[in-house]
Design a protein around this motif. Structure first.
Motif, PDB file in Angstrom:
ATOM      1  N   LEU A  31      28.763  38.848  36.450  1.00 57.85           N
ATOM      2  CA  LEU A  31      29.053  38.508  37.843  1.00 57.85           C
ATOM      3  C   LEU A  31      27.792  38.000  38.519  1.00 57.85           C
ATOM      4  O   LEU A  31      26.719  38.580  38.394  1.00 57.85           O
ATOM      5  N   ASP A  32      27.924  36.897  39.258  1.00 59.03           N
ATOM      6  CA  ASP A  32      26.777  36.251  39.891  1.00 59.03           C
ATOM      7  C   ASP A  32      26.355  36.880  41.213  1.00 59.03           C
ATOM      8  O   ASP A  32      25.224  36.744  41.620  1.00 59.03           O
ATOM      9  N   ASP A  33      27.289  37.524  41.884  1.00 55.95           N
ATOM     10  CA  ASP A  33      26.923  38.042  43.208  1.00 55.95           C
ATOM     11  C   ASP A  33      26.145  39.352  43.087  1.00 55.95           C
ATOM     12  O   ASP A  33      26.010  39.923  42.018  1.00 55.95           O
ATOM     13  N   ASP A  34      25.609  39.818  44.204  1.00 56.07           N
ATOM     14  CA  ASP A  34      24.732  40.994  44.206  1.00 56.07           C
ATOM     15  C   ASP A  34      25.468  42.314  44.031  1.00 56.07           C
ATOM     16  O   ASP A  34      24.873  43.301  43.619  1.00 56.07           O
ATOM     17  N   ARG A  35      26.734  42.341  44.360  1.00 56.75           N
ATOM     18  CA  ARG A  35      27.458  43.605  44.244  1.00 56.75           C
ATOM     19  C   ARG A  35      27.772  43.905  42.786  1.00 56.75           C
ATOM     20  O   ARG A  35      27.905  43.002  41.963  1.00 56.75           O
ATOM     21  N   GLU A  36      27.872  45.166  42.483  1.00 53.14           N
ATOM     22  CA  GLU A  36      28.262  45.586  41.141  1.00 53.14           C
ATOM     23  C   GLU A  36      29.454  46.526  41.283  1.00 53.14           C
ATOM     24  O   GLU A  36      29.291  47.718  41.511  1.00 53.14           O
ATOM     25  N   PRO A  37      30.673  45.959  41.174  1.00 55.92           N
ATOM     26  CA  PRO A  37      31.866  46.790  41.340  1.00 55.92           C
ATOM     27  C   PRO A  37      31.975  47.825  40.228  1.00 55.92           C
ATOM     28  O   PRO A  37      31.411  47.660  39.144  1.00 55.92           O
ATOM     29  N   ALA A  38      32.703  48.873  40.514  1.00 58.52           N
ATOM     30  CA  ALA A  38      32.916  49.934  39.531  1.00 58.52           C
ATOM     31  C   ALA A  38      33.636  49.380  38.305  1.00 58.52           C
ATOM     32  O   ALA A  38      34.449  48.457  38.405  1.00 58.52           O
ATOM     33  N   TYR A  39      33.343  49.962  37.175  1.00 60.05           N
ATOM     34  CA  TYR A  39      33.965  49.560  35.912  1.00 60.05           C
ATOM     35  C   TYR A  39      35.492  49.594  36.043  1.00 60.05           C
ATOM     36  O   TYR A  39      36.177  48.657  35.651  1.00 60.05           O
ATOM     37  N   THR A  40      36.015  50.677  36.639  1.00 62.30           N
ATOM     38  CA  THR A  40      37.471  50.818  36.754  1.00 62.30           C
ATOM     39  C   THR A  40      38.067  49.755  37.677  1.00 62.30           C
ATOM     40  O   THR A  40      39.196  49.326  37.467  1.00 62.30           O
ATOM     41  N   THR A  41      37.316  49.321  38.677  1.00 58.95           N
ATOM     42  CA  THR A  41      37.791  48.258  39.569  1.00 58.95           C
ATOM     43  C   THR A  41      37.953  46.964  38.797  1.00 58.95           C
ATOM     44  O   THR A  41      38.986  46.282  38.897  1.00 58.95           O
ATOM     45  N   VAL A  42      36.947  46.601  38.015  1.00 57.05           N
ATOM     46  CA  VAL A  42      37.008  45.365  37.229  1.00 57.05           C
ATOM     47  C   VAL A  42      38.092  45.476  36.167  1.00 57.05           C
ATOM     48  O   VAL A  42      38.830  44.517  35.913  1.00 57.05           O
ATOM     49  N   MET A  43      38.232  46.643  35.562  1.00 56.77           N
ATOM     50  CA  MET A  43      39.272  46.848  34.558  1.00 56.77           C
ATOM     51  C   MET A  43      40.659  46.635  35.185  1.00 56.77           C
ATOM     52  O   MET A  43      41.525  45.982  34.594  1.00 56.77           O
ATOM     53  N   THR A  44      40.865  47.149  36.395  1.00 58.95           N
ATOM     54  CA  THR A  44      42.131  46.965  37.094  1.00 58.95           C
ATOM     55  C   THR A  44      42.366  45.498  37.422  1.00 58.95           C
ATOM     56  O   THR A  44      43.475  44.975  37.240  1.00 58.95           O
ATOM     57  N   VAL A  45      41.332  44.802  37.879  1.00 57.23           N
ATOM     58  CA  VAL A  45      41.451  43.375  38.188  1.00 57.23           C
ATOM     59  C   VAL A  45      41.826  42.599  36.929  1.00 57.23           C
ATOM     60  O   VAL A  45      42.705  41.728  36.956  1.00 57.23           O
ATOM     61  N   MET A  46      41.201  42.919  35.805  1.00 56.31           N
ATOM     62  CA  MET A  46      41.493  42.199  34.562  1.00 56.31           C
ATOM     63  C   MET A  46      42.903  42.513  34.067  1.00 56.31           C
ATOM     64  O   MET A  46      43.589  41.636  33.530  1.00 56.31           O
ATOM     65  N   ASP A  47      43.356  43.748  34.276  1.00 56.58           N
ATOM     66  CA  ASP A  47      44.731  44.105  33.940  1.00 56.58           C
ATOM     67  C   ASP A  47      45.704  43.302  34.807  1.00 56.58           C
ATOM     68  O   ASP A  47      46.708  42.781  34.309  1.00 56.58           O
ATOM     69  N   ASN A  48      45.392  43.177  36.103  1.00 54.19           N
ATOM     70  CA  ASN A  48      46.231  42.376  37.001  1.00 54.19           C
ATOM     71  C   ASN A  48      46.254  40.910  36.570  1.00 54.19           C
ATOM     72  O   ASN A  48      47.310  40.267  36.584  1.00 54.19           O
ATOM     73  N   LEU A  49      45.095  40.362  36.197  1.00 53.02           N
ATOM     74  CA  LEU A  49      45.033  38.973  35.733  1.00 53.02           C
ATOM     75  C   LEU A  49      45.865  38.791  34.459  1.00 53.02           C
ATOM     76  O   LEU A  49      46.500  37.747  34.268  1.00 53.02           O
ATOM     77  N   HIS A  50      45.868  39.799  33.616  1.00 53.58           N
ATOM     78  CA  HIS A  50      46.682  39.745  32.402  1.00 53.58           C
ATOM     79  C   HIS A  50      48.171  39.729  32.760  1.00 53.58           C
ATOM     80  O   HIS A  50      48.938  38.916  32.227  1.00 53.58           O
ATOM     81  N   ARG A  51      48.570  40.577  33.685  1.00 50.85           N
ATOM     82  CA  ARG A  51      49.966  40.619  34.119  1.00 50.85           C
ATOM     83  C   ARG A  51      50.397  39.302  34.764  1.00 50.85           C
ATOM     84  O   ARG A  51      51.523  38.860  34.594  1.00 50.85           O
ATOM     85  N   LYS A  52      49.481  38.654  35.492  1.00 49.59           N
ATOM     86  CA  LYS A  52      49.773  37.385  36.161  1.00 49.59           C
ATOM     87  C   LYS A  52      49.737  36.194  35.199  1.00 49.59           C
ATOM     88  O   LYS A  52      50.088  35.080  35.577  1.00 49.59           O
ATOM     89  N   GLY A  53      49.287  36.411  33.971  1.00 51.58           N
ATOM     90  CA  GLY A  53      49.239  35.337  32.984  1.00 51.58           C
ATOM     91  C   GLY A  53      47.965  34.503  32.998  1.00 51.58           C
ATOM     92  O   GLY A  53      47.882  33.487  32.321  1.00 51.58           O
TER      93      GLY A  53
END
Length: 119
Positions: A31-53
């Motif tokens: 990730l290029d930005d300064d924030r470092e989201p929690a591992y579980t947050t990114v995992m949830t986002v990637m799961d959502n992206l998988h569900r969305k295709g």
């Protein structure tokens, strides 16, 4: 990118820049930005992206490895097509756009139309 939340778009940017499948940790590190989201947050986002295709995932050991299902250019074209359809007058929008293109953009459009005719 149309249809994506802010963090989803950042995750997709990491996936599009990668030449091979990545894990959640790889995405966080990329990730290029300064924030470092929690591992579980990114995992949830990637799961959502998988569900969305947007992404494909494959289990390797205990972790999933993710890759984009289409290129950044294909996703942008799909978004543009959806936007045009939502206007109610895609012909008018396209004509307005084409009338305002630069010489370079016009040549690119002409090249695309020629290539389309060869398929």
């Amino acid at each position: 990118m149309q249809g994506l939340g802010e963090l989803e778009a950042l995750v997709m940017d990491v996936l599009w820049r990668s030449t091979e499948p990545v894990r959640v940790r790889d995405v966080i590190d990329g990730l290029d930005d300064d924030r470092e989201p929690a591992y579980t947050t990114v995992m949830t986002v990637m799961d959502n992206l998988h569900r969305k295709g947007w992404v494909h995932r494959q289990r390797n050991g205990r972790a999933y490895w993710y890759e984009a299902t289409r290129s950044r250019e294909e996703a942008a074209a799909d978004g543009l097509r959806a936007l045009l359809e939502s206007t109610g007058d895609p012909t008018g929008v396209l004509l307005h756009f084409v009338r305002g293109t630069s010489d370079v953009e016009s040549k690119i459009l002409a090249r695309g139309l020629r290539e389309r005719g060869k398929k």
